[in-house]
Design an enzyme around this catalytic site. Structure first.
Site, short mmCIF file in Angstrom:
data_model
loop_
_atom_site.label_atom_id
_atom_site.label_comp_id
_atom_site.label_asym_id
_atom_site.label_seq_id
_atom_site.Cartn_x
_atom_site.Cartn_y
_atom_site.Cartn_z
N LEU A 11 0.84 -1.20 0.00
CA LEU A 11 0.00 0.00 0.00
C LEU A 11 0.88 1.25 0.00
O LEU A 11 1.59 1.51 0.96
CB LEU A 11 -0.90 0.02 1.24
CG LEU A 11 -1.75 -1.23 1.49
CD1 LEU A 11 -2.68 -0.99 2.67
CD2 LEU A 11 -2.55 -1.60 0.24
N ARG A 18 1.30 14.04 6.85
CA ARG A 18 2.14 14.41 7.99
C ARG A 18 3.59 14.67 7.59
O ARG A 18 4.36 15.20 8.37
CB ARG A 18 2.04 13.30 9.06
CG ARG A 18 0.69 13.26 9.74
CD ARG A 18 0.43 11.95 10.46
NE ARG A 18 -0.01 10.89 9.54
CZ ARG A 18 -0.41 9.68 9.93
NH1 ARG A 18 -0.39 9.36 11.20
NH2 ARG A 18 -0.81 8.78 9.04
N GLY A 82 -8.52 5.43 1.98
CA GLY A 82 -8.27 4.58 3.13
C GLY A 82 -7.64 3.26 2.74
O GLY A 82 -7.62 2.87 1.57
C1 UD1 Z 1 -2.10 2.42 9.72
C2 UD1 Z 1 -3.14 1.55 10.43
C3 UD1 Z 1 -2.87 1.55 11.92
C4 UD1 Z 1 -1.45 1.06 12.19
C5 UD1 Z 1 -0.43 1.88 11.39
C6 UD1 Z 1 0.93 1.23 11.47
C7 UD1 Z 1 -5.25 1.73 9.18
C8 UD1 Z 1 -6.59 2.34 9.11
N1 UD1 Z 1 -4.47 2.09 10.19
O1 UD1 Z 1 -2.25 3.76 10.19
O2 UD1 Z 1 -3.78 0.67 12.58
O3 UD1 Z 1 -1.17 1.14 13.57
O4 UD1 Z 1 -0.79 1.92 9.99
O5 UD1 Z 1 1.93 2.02 10.91
O6 UD1 Z 1 -4.94 0.91 8.34
N2 UD1 Z 1 -2.44 4.05 1.97
C9 UD1 Z 1 -2.92 3.87 0.69
N3 UD1 Z 1 -4.14 4.37 0.37
C10 UD1 Z 1 -4.92 5.02 1.28
C11 UD1 Z 1 -4.42 5.20 2.59
C12 UD1 Z 1 -3.17 4.70 2.90
O7 UD1 Z 1 -2.26 3.29 -0.16
O8 UD1 Z 1 -6.03 5.43 0.90
C13 UD1 Z 1 -1.09 3.54 2.29
C14 UD1 Z 1 -0.12 4.62 2.72
O9 UD1 Z 1 0.61 5.10 1.59
C15 UD1 Z 1 0.78 3.90 3.71
C16 UD1 Z 1 -0.10 2.79 4.26
O10 UD1 Z 1 -1.21 2.67 3.40
O11 UD1 Z 1 1.91 3.34 3.10
C17 UD1 Z 1 -0.58 3.11 5.67
O12 UD1 Z 1 -1.29 4.34 5.64
P1 UD1 Z 1 -1.05 5.46 6.75
O13 UD1 Z 1 -1.86 6.64 6.38
O14 UD1 Z 1 0.36 5.63 7.03
O15 UD1 Z 1 -1.79 4.78 7.99
P2 UD1 Z 1 -1.48 5.02 9.52
O16 UD1 Z 1 -2.23 6.23 9.96
O17 UD1 Z 1 -0.05 4.96 9.77
MG MG Z 2 1.63 4.95 8.57
#
Ligand code: UD1
Ligand code: MG
Length: 461
Positions: A11, A18, A82
Site C-alpha cells: 500500500l 504528515r 483509506g
Molecule cells: C495504519 C493503520 C494503523 C497502524 C499503522 C501502522 C489503518 C486504518 N491504520 O495507520 O492501525 O497502527 O498503519 O503504521 O490501516 N495508503 C494507501 N491508500 C490510502 C491510505 C493509505 O495506499 O487510501 C497507504 C499509505 O501510503 C501507507 C499505508 O497505506 O503506506 C498506511 O497508511 P497510513 O496513512 O500511514 O496509515 P497510519 O495512519 O499509519
Molecule cells: Mg503509517
C-alpha cells in the site's frame, strides 16, 4: 512455505500529509533509497508469486521506471480513501491462484523477511482467516490498538482517533502488516464502511468483521518495535535513518574501519570500506563509494560514486564525484574532483584544485589553485600553481594533452585544443595556444622591459 500461493499487496498510495511534502511519503529516502524500495525488497525475499503495488499517480510516474526483478504490477488508487479501499484496488489485479494475500504498508521500511515469513507460517498453520503483526510500544500513541480476548485472539483493531480511554492504554499495536485468506478478504471487504473519525475505509475494521463472522484472527508479535515502525513524519524518518546508519557503521567497524566520530558520519548501503581505513568527522559518502585499505578520509569530505584504491589520503574538505583515485594518491585539502577524474598512483591534487574529466598519470602533481578539464597528463608532470586549461570556447569543449615529465610554470593557461610533448618546460605566465614539441621550452608571454625614468626630485620645502 509452499511456493507461490502467496501474493503481496503493497500500500503506497496515501497522501502522507504528515510529511508536509510535495514528494509522496513512500518516495522519501532512507540512506539514499526510497522507503518503498526497502519494502519491496523485503517482500521479494519471501518469494511471493507476485507483488501488486497500489500507488498514487505521482508515485506511478517514478516507479514505472524502476527495474524490478519479478512480476510486479502497479495499480493506481485515486483519490486515496483509506487502507481498505487501497486493498480493494490491489485485489483487482490479483492472480486467481493466490490463496493468501499479505498486505504490506509502504511505510515500514525496516521490516525483515524473516518476520514476514513467520506470519505466513502462522497463517498456514491455522489455515484460514487473518493474521495481524503486532508489536508492543511503551508509547503507542498514533497507532491502531489490537484488542484481544483472554486467549490472546484478536477481537478488533481500533484506531487512535476512534479509541476510547481504556483502549488507548493498550500497548499492543497494529503494525499494519496482515496476511489474509484471499477468499475471506474479498468477501468481508464488502462490509467495510467509513463510519470513523477520518471518514475513510479502514482495513483494520476487518479484524472485527472476521471475528463477528466466527473466522479466526490471530496476532503474531514482533519483538523489535523499531523493525516495524511506520514512518509518517520527518521526525520518524530521521530516527529510523539514524538507526539504520548506526547499524551500517557498526558493520564496517567490525570489519576494521575506524570512525573517529561515528555520530557525525553519513554513508549509504552502497559503500564498501577497506581495513584500517580511518574516516574523520563529518564525512559524507553517497551512492557506491568504494574505499581500499589503509586510507584516510579527511574531515568534512563529500564523496559520491567513487573508487578509491589502497593507501589514499583525502585531506579535509574535498568534494569528489564519480572519479577514480589510485593507490597512494593524495587529494586535498579543498580539492574538487568532478565526474570522470582519474587520479593516478601517487599523484597529488592539492588545495583549490578542480579536476573534471581528466586523467592524471602516476606521479603527476597539481598542488595549488588549478583547473584541469578534459585534460590528459603524463607521468611525473608537475603542474604549477594557477594553471588553467581553457577547455571551453563558448560553444564546445576541447582537450589538452600534456606529455610525461613536463614542467608547467605557474599561471599557465592552455588554450585547448593543445598538445605538449614529453619533457617540455613552460615558462610561468604563458598563454599556450600552439603545440610544444618534446624537450623544448615554451614561452608565450610579453618580455619584461624595464624602462628608465628620471627621478623627479621633490622640491625642497
Ligand atoms: C495504519 C493503520 C494503523 C497502524 C499503522 C501502522 C489503518 C486504518 N491504520 O495507520 O492501525 O497502527 O498503519 O503504521 O490501516 N495508503 C494507501 N491508500 C490510502 C491510505 C493509505 O495506499 O487510501 C497507504 C499509505 O501510503 C501507507 C499505508 O497505506 O503506506 C498506511 O497508511 P497510513 O496513512 O500511514 O496509515 P497510519 O495512519 O499509519
Ligand atoms: Mg503509517
Amino acid at each position: 512455505m509452499e511456493d507461490k500461493i502467496l501474493s503481496v499487496i503493497v500500500l503506497a498510495a496515501g497522501r502522507g500529509k504528515r510529511m508536509c511534502s510535495k514528494v509522496p511519503k513512500v518516495l522519501h529516502h532512507l540512506l539514499g533509497k526510497s522507503m518503498l524500495s526497502y519494502v519491496i525488497e523485503a517482500a521479494w525475499r519471501i518469494r511471493p508469486r507476485e507483488i501488486i503495488g497500489v500507488v498514487s499517480p505521482e508515485v506511478l510516474e517514478v516507479v514505472s521506471e524502476w527495474e524490478v526483478n519479478g512480476p510486479i504490477s502497479w495499480v493506481v488508487q485515486s483519490p486515496p480513501q483509506g487502507t481498505a479501499d487501497a486493498v480493494r484496488c490491489g485485489l483487482s489485479r490479483l492472480s486467481p491462484k493466490a490463496k493468501y494475500v499479505m498486505i504490506l504498508p509502504g511505510d515500514v521500511p525496516l521490516v525483515r523477511p524473516e518476520t514476514l515469513a513467520a506470519m505466513v507460517a502462522e497463517m498456514e498453520s491455522s489455515g484460514e482467516g487473518l493474521v495481524v503483526l503486532g508489536t508492543k510500544l511503551n508509547n503507542p500513541y498514533g497507532y491502531g490498538r489490537i484488542v484481544t480476548d483472554e486467549k490472546g485472539d484478536v477481537l478488533k483493531i481500533v484506531e487512535e482517533r476512534d479509541a476510547n480511554e481504556s483502549e488507548r492504554t493498550i500497548h499492543l499495536i497494529n503494525t499494519g502488516i496482515m496476511v489474509f485468506e484471499r477468499a475471506r478478504l474479498m468477501e468481508e471487504l464488502k462490509g467495510v464502511g467509513t463510519d470513523n473519525a477520518q471518514g475513510e475505509f479502514y482495513l483494520t475494521d476487518l479484524a472485527a468483521l472476521f471475528r463477528e463472522g466466527g473466522i479466526p484472527v490471530k496476532s503474531v508479535l514482533c519483538e523489535d518495535p523499531l523493525e516495524v515502525s511506520g514512518i509518517n513524519d520527518r521526525r520518524q524518518l530521521s530516527e529510523v535513518q539514524k538507526d539504520l546508519l548506526g547499524r551500517l557503521i557498526r558493520r564496517w567497524q567490525e570489519k576494521g574501519v575506524t570512525f573517529v566520530n561515528p555520530e557525525t558520519i553519513y554513508l549509504e548501503q552502497g559503500a564498501i570500506l577497506g581495513r584500517d581505513t580511518a574516516i574523520d568527522p563529518g564525512v559524507v559518502m553517497r551512492g557506491k563509494v568504494r574505499v581500499g585499505e589503509g586510507c584516510r578520509i579527511g574531515v568534512g569530505s563529500v564523496i559520491e560514486n567513487t573508487l578509491i584504491e589502497d593507501g589514499v589520503e583525502i585531506r579535509p574538505y574535498s568534494v569528489i564525484e564519480e572519479s577514480v583515485i589510485r593507490s597512494g594518491a593524495v587529494v586535498g585539502p579543498f580539492a574538487h574532483l568532478r565526474p570522470g577524474s582519474d587520479i593516478g598512483n601517487n599523484a597529488k591534487v592539492g588545495n583549490f584544485v578542480e579536476v573534471k574529466k581528466s586523467r592524471l598519470a602516476p606521479g603527476v602533481k597539481a598542488s595549488h589553485l588549478t583547473y584541469l578539464g578534459d585534460a590528459t597528463i603524463g607521468e611525473d608532470t608537475n603542474i604549477g600553481a594557477g594553471t588553467i586549461t581553457c577547455n571551453y570556447d563558448g560553444k564546445r569543449k576541447h582537450p589538452t594533452t600534456i606529455g610525461k615529465n613536463v614542467f608547467v610554470g605557474s599561471n599557465t593557461a592552455f588554450v585547448a585544443p593543445v598538445t605538449i610533448g614529453d619533457n617540455a618546460t613552460i615558462a610561468a605566465g604563458s598563454v599556450i595556444t600552439k603545440p610544444i614539441p618534446e624537450g623544448t621550452l615554451g614561452v608565450a608571454r610579453a618580455r619584461q622591459q624595464n624602462i628608465y625614468r628620471r627621478h623627479k626630485r621633490k622640491k625642497d620645502a
